[in-house]
Design a protein around this motif. Structure first.
Motif, PDB file in Angstrom:
ATOM      1  N   SER A 170      -7.420  16.174  -4.906  1.00 59.24           N
ATOM      2  CA  SER A 170      -8.038  16.038  -6.216  1.00 59.24           C
ATOM      3  C   SER A 170      -8.921  14.802  -6.265  1.00 59.24           C
ATOM      4  O   SER A 170      -8.523  13.718  -5.812  1.00 59.24           O
ATOM      5  CB  SER A 170      -6.954  15.940  -7.295  1.00 59.24           C
ATOM      6  N   GLU A 171     -10.130  14.939  -6.832  1.00 55.77           N
ATOM      7  CA  GLU A 171     -11.020  13.788  -6.975  1.00 55.77           C
ATOM      8  C   GLU A 171     -10.434  12.759  -7.933  1.00 55.77           C
ATOM      9  O   GLU A 171     -10.684  11.557  -7.783  1.00 55.77           O
ATOM     10  CB  GLU A 171     -12.396  14.252  -7.452  1.00 55.77           C
ATOM     11  N   VAL A 172      -9.673  13.210  -8.907  1.00 58.73           N
ATOM     12  CA  VAL A 172      -9.036  12.280  -9.843  1.00 58.73           C
ATOM     13  C   VAL A 172      -8.017  11.409  -9.114  1.00 58.73           C
ATOM     14  O   VAL A 172      -7.985  10.178  -9.269  1.00 58.73           O
ATOM     15  CB  VAL A 172      -8.359  13.051 -10.998  1.00 58.73           C
ATOM     16  N   ILE A 173      -7.179  12.025  -8.288  1.00 54.13           N
ATOM     17  CA  ILE A 173      -6.190  11.276  -7.515  1.00 54.13           C
ATOM     18  C   ILE A 173      -6.886  10.389  -6.491  1.00 54.13           C
ATOM     19  O   ILE A 173      -6.470   9.246  -6.247  1.00 54.13           O
ATOM     20  CB  ILE A 173      -5.215  12.242  -6.816  1.00 54.13           C
ATOM     21  N   ASP A 187      -8.957   2.888  -6.625  1.00 55.35           N
ATOM     22  CA  ASP A 187      -8.888   1.787  -7.590  1.00 55.35           C
ATOM     23  C   ASP A 187      -7.630   0.955  -7.393  1.00 55.35           C
ATOM     24  O   ASP A 187      -7.678  -0.292  -7.405  1.00 55.35           O
ATOM     25  CB  ASP A 187      -8.915   2.338  -9.019  1.00 55.35           C
ATOM     26  N   ARG A 188      -6.500   1.631  -7.206  1.00 53.05           N
ATOM     27  CA  ARG A 188      -5.233   0.912  -7.078  1.00 53.05           C
ATOM     28  C   ARG A 188      -5.187   0.115  -5.779  1.00 53.05           C
ATOM     29  O   ARG A 188      -4.713  -1.036  -5.761  1.00 53.05           O
ATOM     30  CB  ARG A 188      -4.071   1.915  -7.126  1.00 53.05           C
ATOM     31  N   LEU A 189      -5.679   0.689  -4.699  1.00 53.40           N
ATOM     32  CA  LEU A 189      -5.688  -0.012  -3.412  1.00 53.40           C
ATOM     33  C   LEU A 189      -6.550  -1.264  -3.485  1.00 53.40           C
ATOM     34  O   LEU A 189      -6.173  -2.333  -2.993  1.00 53.40           O
ATOM     35  CB  LEU A 189      -6.190   0.922  -2.313  1.00 53.40           C
ATOM     36  N   THR A 190      -7.707  -1.131  -4.096  1.00 53.73           N
ATOM     37  CA  THR A 190      -8.609  -2.281  -4.220  1.00 53.73           C
ATOM     38  C   THR A 190      -7.960  -3.400  -5.017  1.00 53.73           C
ATOM     39  O   THR A 190      -8.020  -4.580  -4.633  1.00 53.73           O
ATOM     40  CB  THR A 190      -9.927  -1.849  -4.878  1.00 53.73           C
ATOM     41  N   LEU A 191      -7.322  -3.041  -6.130  1.00 46.98           N
ATOM     42  CA  LEU A 191      -6.671  -4.050  -6.969  1.00 46.98           C
ATOM     43  C   LEU A 191      -5.518  -4.712  -6.227  1.00 46.98           C
ATOM     44  O   LEU A 191      -5.367  -5.952  -6.250  1.00 46.98           O
ATOM     45  CB  LEU A 191      -6.172  -3.397  -8.254  1.00 46.98           C
ATOM     46  N   LEU A 192      -4.690  -3.924  -5.560  1.00 51.30           N
ATOM     47  CA  LEU A 192      -3.554  -4.491  -4.827  1.00 51.30           C
ATOM     48  C   LEU A 192      -4.015  -5.465  -3.744  1.00 51.30           C
ATOM     49  O   LEU A 192      -3.497  -6.581  -3.627  1.00 51.30           O
ATOM     50  CB  LEU A 192      -2.737  -3.367  -4.186  1.00 51.30           C
ATOM     51  N   CYS A 193      -4.969  -5.043  -2.949  1.00 49.78           N
ATOM     52  CA  CYS A 193      -5.403  -5.866  -1.813  1.00 49.78           C
ATOM     53  C   CYS A 193      -6.015  -7.183  -2.276  1.00 49.78           C
ATOM     54  O   CYS A 193      -5.699  -8.249  -1.745  1.00 49.78           O
ATOM     55  CB  CYS A 193      -6.398  -5.093  -0.952  1.00 49.78           C
ATOM     56  N   THR A 194      -6.915  -7.087  -3.240  1.00 47.36           N
ATOM     57  CA  THR A 194      -7.567  -8.322  -3.700  1.00 47.36           C
ATOM     58  C   THR A 194      -6.579  -9.245  -4.403  1.00 47.36           C
ATOM     59  O   THR A 194      -6.639 -10.479  -4.232  1.00 47.36           O
ATOM     60  CB  THR A 194      -8.740  -7.979  -4.641  1.00 47.36           C
ATOM     61  N   SER A 195      -5.646  -8.675  -5.164  1.00 45.27           N
ATOM     62  CA  SER A 195      -4.686  -9.503  -5.897  1.00 45.27           C
ATOM     63  C   SER A 195      -3.682 -10.163  -4.961  1.00 45.27           C
ATOM     64  O   SER A 195      -3.362 -11.356  -5.115  1.00 45.27           O
ATOM     65  CB  SER A 195      -3.954  -8.648  -6.936  1.00 45.27           C
ATOM     66  N   ILE A 196      -3.166  -9.411  -3.999  1.00 48.68           N
ATOM     67  CA  ILE A 196      -2.211  -9.979  -3.044  1.00 48.68           C
ATOM     68  C   ILE A 196      -2.867 -11.092  -2.240  1.00 48.68           C
ATOM     69  O   ILE A 196      -2.288 -12.175  -2.055  1.00 48.68           O
ATOM     70  CB  ILE A 196      -1.669  -8.879  -2.118  1.00 48.68           C
ATOM     71  N   ALA A 233       0.826  -1.214   0.000  1.00 46.98           N
ATOM     72  CA  ALA A 233       0.000   0.000   0.000  1.00 46.98           C
ATOM     73  C   ALA A 233       0.856   1.258   0.000  1.00 46.98           C
ATOM     74  O   ALA A 233       0.462   2.295  -0.553  1.00 46.98           O
ATOM     75  CB  ALA A 233      -0.944  -0.004   1.195  1.00 46.98           C
ATOM     76  N   GLN A 234       2.029   1.173   0.609  1.00 47.53           N
ATOM     77  CA  GLN A 234       2.905   2.347   0.657  1.00 47.53           C
ATOM     78  C   GLN A 234       3.497   2.685  -0.699  1.00 47.53           C
ATOM     79  O   GLN A 234       4.058   3.768  -0.892  1.00 47.53           O
ATOM     80  CB  GLN A 234       4.032   2.114   1.675  1.00 47.53           C
ATOM     81  N   SER A 235       3.383   1.766  -1.656  1.00 42.45           N
ATOM     82  CA  SER A 235       3.908   2.034  -2.997  1.00 42.45           C
ATOM     83  C   SER A 235       2.923   2.812  -3.858  1.00 42.45           C
ATOM     84  O   SER A 235       3.297   3.324  -4.927  1.00 42.45           O
ATOM     85  CB  SER A 235       4.251   0.715  -3.701  1.00 42.45           C
ATOM     86  N   ILE A 236       1.678   2.928  -3.405  1.00 43.41           N
ATOM     87  CA  ILE A 236       0.665   3.564  -4.252  1.00 43.41           C
ATOM     88  C   ILE A 236       1.007   5.029  -4.500  1.00 43.41           C
ATOM     89  O   ILE A 236       1.008   5.494  -5.639  1.00 43.41           O
ATOM     90  CB  ILE A 236      -0.731   3.418  -3.611  1.00 43.41           C
ATOM     91  N   VAL A 237       1.313   5.760  -3.434  1.00 41.09           N
ATOM     92  CA  VAL A 237       1.636   7.171  -3.601  1.00 41.09           C
ATOM     93  C   VAL A 237       3.000   7.346  -4.263  1.00 41.09           C
ATOM     94  O   VAL A 237       3.165   8.154  -5.178  1.00 41.09           O
ATOM     95  CB  VAL A 237       1.599   7.904  -2.240  1.00 41.09           C
ATOM     96  N   SER A 238       3.975   6.574  -3.828  1.00 45.96           N
ATOM     97  CA  SER A 238       5.344   6.775  -4.315  1.00 45.96           C
ATOM     98  C   SER A 238       5.578   6.249  -5.723  1.00 45.96           C
ATOM     99  O   SER A 238       6.481   6.721  -6.421  1.00 45.96           O
ATOM    100  CB  SER A 238       6.343   6.110  -3.357  1.00 45.96           C
ATOM    101  N   ARG A 239       4.779   5.262  -6.166  1.00 41.94           N
ATOM    102  CA  ARG A 239       5.050   4.632  -7.452  1.00 41.94           C
ATOM    103  C   ARG A 239       3.878   4.673  -8.438  1.00 41.94           C
ATOM    104  O   ARG A 239       4.006   4.196  -9.571  1.00 41.94           O
ATOM    105  CB  ARG A 239       5.461   3.156  -7.234  1.00 41.94           C
ATOM    106  N   ASN A 240       2.762   5.265  -8.053  1.00 38.16           N
ATOM    107  CA  ASN A 240       1.621   5.346  -8.962  1.00 38.16           C
ATOM    108  C   ASN A 240       1.171   6.776  -9.230  1.00 38.16           C
ATOM    109  O   ASN A 240       0.403   7.017 -10.154  1.00 38.16           O
ATOM    110  CB  ASN A 240       0.440   4.544  -8.416  1.00 38.16           C
ATOM    111  N   LEU A 241       1.637   7.698  -8.403  1.00 38.30           N
ATOM    112  CA  LEU A 241       1.272   9.098  -8.587  1.00 38.30           C
ATOM    113  C   LEU A 241       2.483   9.900  -9.021  1.00 38.30           C
ATOM    114  O   LEU A 241       3.616   9.570  -8.669  1.00 38.30           O
ATOM    115  CB  LEU A 241       0.718   9.688  -7.287  1.00 38.30           C
TER     116      LEU A 241
END
Length: 413
Positions: A281-284, A290-299, A235-243
């Motif tokens: 931002s609503e976009v962020i 979306d990214r958190l949901t995908l990461l959690c369910t996939s892991i 989860a800590q990679s979402i901000v540092s590696r997706n934004l």
């Protein structure tokens, strides 16, 4: 430095001088509220004291029951009335306290164990009361001042509750303003910025389901604690590696529950993670969800478990309209001087339900410094030793009143 000389360094002008004369009364009022803290939608004593104070101040109308314990007062400018209210400007203060034990030793310490005014809402209420008295005594404006004493800011969305009870339908404000004390900003400084001022507040809850069993035979289980550990790291990679590095966001996992501390050899069947996401931002915001949901369910799936993400959008971002932010800065500069106005104050990742009001009415949210000249102390907000600095009561009240007088000048009548 004496109180009189300190006041003279904070601000100047007709409103400030008038309100400074009853500074001791505002201080006594604020400290009484501090001694009797109440949680959101339970502000019975607080709203009662507000209603009593407003009547003494001589406001023209007091309306109750908006957002359960909310109070709205009206003050009409010269030549205006209920039949001819003219343009309306809203001023808002929050009233609720926090579920926090107070560790201070002042005479006005909370009399309710486990509750305290750790965010200065007692001071905000007192400042708006000071503005009410000044506006009612002088009426140096053309139109109607709408004074909004709001319950339940601390997680209860009291602003939204008041709006659902018809706040702006009954009192159609042209603009609305609010201010918050800032212990880390030098005394007497007013800060505002066009655009985002406070972050959106989202709550995340991640429920992980595995297969429990004996700690000595983990191969026979699907360990949700292990899954939770991988999710926390990922989860800590979402901000540092997706934004983008130019986008601002915070994602924090703040609590974890799994198993029983007394059962050292039992791998539990479930684990729960709780945390928060802050964005402007609503976009962020949507991208993170979306990214958190995908990461959690996939892991979880990859490790033989399952995960369900509950992403709750609590408060939207507090976004100042550009014209109103500049207006606040200009008015404040006349009150405290240009050198004490921060026109591009750094936004905070803290949340604020005044955001709901700004979604439907133009306006601005500002911060008022109550720290030492170097920005130090008092204790930070939401701290068990925090207390509001009473020195800024006349300044905050004068700022409220000045916004009304400048927005509704008599010459426009």
């Amino acid at each position: 430095m004496s109180g009189l000389s300190l006041q003279s360094t904070l601000a100047h002008g007709r409103a400030f001088a008038h309100i400074a004369a009853f500074h001791p009364e505002l201080t006594a009022f604020r400290r009484d509220l501090h001694a009797h803290p109440e949680l959101g939608f339970e502000e019975v004593y607080t709203s009662g004291r507000v209603i009593e104070g407003l009547k003494v101040c001589g406001v023209d109308a007091v309306h109750t029951g908006l957002g359960k314990t909310g109070v709205v007062a009206l003050v009409y400018g010269r030549g205006f009335s209920a039949q001819n209210p003219g343009r309306m400007i809203g001023l808002r203060a929050d009233m609720d306290a926090l579920p926090l034990p107070e560790l201070g030793d002042m005479a006005w310490k909370s009399c309710k164990p486990g509750l305290m005014h750790a965010c200065g809402h007692d001071g905000h209420t007192a400042m708006l009361m000071g503005a009410a008295r000044y506006l009612a005594e002088t009426r140096h404006f053309a139109g109607t001042a709408v004074l909004i004493f709001q319950p339940g800011e601390e997680g209860y969305a009291g602003a939204r509750a008041m709006m659902q009870d018809g706040l702006f339908e009954r009192f159609p404000c042209e603009k609305v303003f609010a201010q918050h004390n800032a212990p880390d900003v030098p005394l007497g400084v007013v800060g505002v910025t066009p655009g985002p001022m406070q972050a959106a507040v989202d709550r995340i809850e991640i429920r992980i389901t595995g297969k429990g069993g004996h700690g000595a035979r983990p191969h026979q289980t699907v360990d949700p604690v292990l899954v939770a550990g991988h999710i926390i790291t990922a989860a800590q990679s979402i901000v540092s590696r997706n934004l983008s590095a130019f986008d601002q966001a915070v994602l924090s996992i703040c609590a974890m529950h799994a198993g029983n501390p007394l059962a050292m050899s039992v791998i539990p069947g479930e684990a729960t993670l709780v945390g928060t996401v802050r964005t402007y931002s609503e976009v962020i915001q949507q991208q993170i969800e979306d990214r958190l949901t995908l990461l959690c369910t996939s892991i979880a799936q990859g490790m033989g478990a399952s995960a369900q993400v509950n992403y709750e959008r609590m408060y939207p971002a507090t976004v100042n309209t550009v014209a109103e932010a500049h207006f606040v800065a200009d008015v404040a500069a006349q009150l405290v001087g240009k050198d004490k106005v921060w026109r591009n104050m750094m936004p905070s990742m803290g949340g604020e339900d005044f955001s709901f009001m700004l979604q439907v009415v133009p306006g601005a949210y500002m911060r008022i410094g109550q720290g030492l000249p170097d920005g130090a102390g008092p204790h930070p907000l939401h701290n068990s030793r925090y207390d509001f600095n009473d020195e800024i009561l006349p300044l905050g009240a004068a700022l409220h009143a000045s916004l009304v007088e400048h927005a509704l000048p008599l010459m426009a009548a």
